[in-house]
Design a protein around this motif. Structure first.
Motif, short mmCIF file in Angstrom:
data_model
loop_
_atom_site.label_atom_id
_atom_site.label_comp_id
_atom_site.label_asym_id
_atom_site.label_seq_id
_atom_site.Cartn_x
_atom_site.Cartn_y
_atom_site.Cartn_z
N GLY A 1 41.74 41.38 29.93
CA GLY A 1 40.66 40.98 30.81
C GLY A 1 40.25 39.54 30.57
O GLY A 1 40.12 39.11 29.42
N HIS A 2 40.02 38.80 31.65
CA HIS A 2 39.65 37.38 31.58
C HIS A 2 38.51 37.10 32.54
O HIS A 2 38.32 37.80 33.53
CB HIS A 2 40.85 36.50 31.95
N THR A 3 37.78 36.02 32.26
CA THR A 3 36.65 35.61 33.10
C THR A 3 36.76 34.11 33.37
O THR A 3 37.60 33.42 32.78
CB THR A 3 35.31 35.88 32.40
N ASP A 4 35.87 33.63 34.24
CA ASP A 4 35.81 32.18 34.42
C ASP A 4 34.93 31.59 33.32
O ASP A 4 34.41 32.32 32.47
CB ASP A 4 35.36 31.80 35.83
N GLU A 5 34.75 30.29 33.33
CA GLU A 5 34.07 29.59 32.23
C GLU A 5 32.56 29.72 32.23
O GLU A 5 31.90 29.37 31.25
CB GLU A 5 34.44 28.11 32.26
N ARG A 6 31.99 30.22 33.31
CA ARG A 6 30.53 30.29 33.41
C ARG A 6 29.99 31.44 32.57
O ARG A 6 30.60 32.50 32.48
CB ARG A 6 30.11 30.44 34.86
N LYS B 1 36.44 34.11 28.41
CA LYS B 1 36.76 32.83 29.04
C LYS B 1 37.70 31.98 28.19
O LYS B 1 37.95 30.83 28.50
CB LYS B 1 35.48 32.06 29.35
N GLU B 2 38.24 32.56 27.12
CA GLU B 2 39.02 31.80 26.13
C GLU B 2 40.43 31.42 26.59
O GLU B 2 41.03 30.53 25.99
CB GLU B 2 39.11 32.59 24.82
N MET B 3 40.98 32.06 27.60
CA MET B 3 42.37 31.78 28.01
C MET B 3 42.48 31.57 29.52
O MET B 3 43.13 32.35 30.21
CB MET B 3 43.28 32.92 27.55
N PRO B 4 41.88 30.49 30.04
CA PRO B 4 41.98 30.26 31.48
C PRO B 4 43.40 29.88 31.88
O PRO B 4 44.13 29.28 31.09
CB PRO B 4 41.03 29.08 31.70
N ILE B 5 43.79 30.26 33.10
CA ILE B 5 45.09 29.81 33.59
C ILE B 5 44.94 28.58 34.45
O ILE B 5 45.91 27.90 34.74
CB ILE B 5 45.86 30.92 34.35
N GLU C 1 40.87 32.05 40.15
CA GLU C 1 42.13 32.36 39.47
C GLU C 1 41.90 32.94 38.08
O GLU C 1 42.67 33.78 37.62
CB GLU C 1 42.99 31.10 39.33
N ASN C 2 40.86 32.48 37.41
CA ASN C 2 40.61 32.89 36.03
C ASN C 2 39.95 34.26 35.91
O ASN C 2 40.02 34.88 34.84
CB ASN C 2 39.77 31.84 35.31
N ARG C 3 39.33 34.76 36.96
CA ARG C 3 38.70 36.09 36.95
C ARG C 3 39.78 37.13 37.22
O ARG C 3 40.07 37.45 38.37
CB ARG C 3 37.59 36.17 38.02
N ARG C 4 40.35 37.69 36.13
CA ARG C 4 41.55 38.51 36.32
C ARG C 4 41.76 39.50 35.18
O ARG C 4 41.17 39.37 34.11
CB ARG C 4 42.78 37.61 36.40
N VAL C 5 42.64 40.46 35.44
CA VAL C 5 43.24 41.30 34.40
C VAL C 5 44.73 41.13 34.56
O VAL C 5 45.29 41.28 35.65
CB VAL C 5 42.84 42.78 34.54
N GLU C 6 45.40 40.80 33.45
CA GLU C 6 46.85 40.68 33.45
C GLU C 6 47.46 41.99 32.96
O GLU C 6 46.95 42.60 32.02
CB GLU C 6 47.28 39.53 32.54
N ILE C 7 48.54 42.40 33.60
CA ILE C 7 49.27 43.61 33.23
C ILE C 7 50.50 43.15 32.47
O ILE C 7 51.45 42.65 33.07
CB ILE C 7 49.65 44.42 34.49
N ASN C 8 50.46 43.29 31.15
CA ASN C 8 51.53 42.78 30.28
C ASN C 8 52.31 43.94 29.68
O ASN C 8 51.80 44.66 28.82
CB ASN C 8 50.94 41.92 29.16
N TYR C 9 53.56 44.10 30.11
CA TYR C 9 54.41 45.16 29.56
C TYR C 9 54.85 44.75 28.16
O TYR C 9 55.42 43.67 27.97
CB TYR C 9 55.62 45.42 30.45
#
Length: 189
Positions: free
Chosen positions: A115-120, A158-162, A173-181
């Motif tokens: 899980g990721h967020t934006d910088e705010r 917010k530590e790993m923005p793309i 773009e930064n408000r996301r969940v990545e699905i990493n196999y």
């Protein structure tokens, strides 16, 4: 001395909690239910740990559960969210259903939902929001029939923005969940 304790203890407690939220352990092949003696081996000499893991995963990729209809959805590995929200959008439901179908057909597959967020917002708030987002995806997959042992929900806040920008397009773009196999990804060829 009392003032130092009042400052240091909450700071230390917050640091410990935040470190725990973003910590992940690598998948052990034996724990993942794969027989190491029958797994495909790949020469990973000279590769970084992440590159070696990716190479090993690709060697163990599966086409089981991959259909012509869901191939495009399986290729998508990111789910996006609205500002300050952990609600799944209708646009991402088909993507998550395709991943659920694949995971149910491949019991040895393992996925990290990051899980990721934006910088705010504060670091603490964003760690919690990133976790809620990852847990929302995890909950959807489990409700669909995926074994919870195949999933790991992790927050990076917010530590790993793309996108390093400071505008709405970057934040979106930064408000996301990545699905990493991490074990047995879909073979999409």
């Amino acid at each position: 001395m009392q003032a130092i304790k009042l400052f240091v203890l909450p700071l230390l407690a917050t640091a410990i909690v935040m470190t725990g939220c973003a910590s992940r352990k690598p998948v052990n092949v034996a724990e993942a239910g794969q027989n190491p003696s029958t797994s495909t081996t790949v020469n990973t000499e000279g590769l970084s740990e992440d590159a070696a893991l990716n190479a090993q995963n690709l060697a163990g990729a599966s086409s089981k559960g991959v259909t012509a209809a869901n191939k495009a959805f399986l290729a998508k590995r990111v789910v996006h969210f609205d500002y300050d929200s952990s609600e799944l959008s209708n646009d991402d439901i088909q993507t998550l259903q395709a991943h659920a179908q694949f995971l149910m057909a491949n019991a040895n597959s393992r996925v990290a939902l990051t899980g990721h967020t934006d910088e705010r917002g504060t670091r603490e708030y964003n760690m919690a929001l990133g976790e809620r987002r990852a847990k929302a995806v995890e909950s959807f997959l489990v409700t669909t029939g995926v074994n919870a042992n195949q999933l790991e929900a992790v927050s990076y806040g917010k530590e790993m923005p793309i996108n390093a920008g400071h505008d709405e397009n970057a934040w979106k773009e930064n408000r996301r969940v990545e699905i990493n196999y991490e074990a047995v990804p879909p073979l999409l060829k």
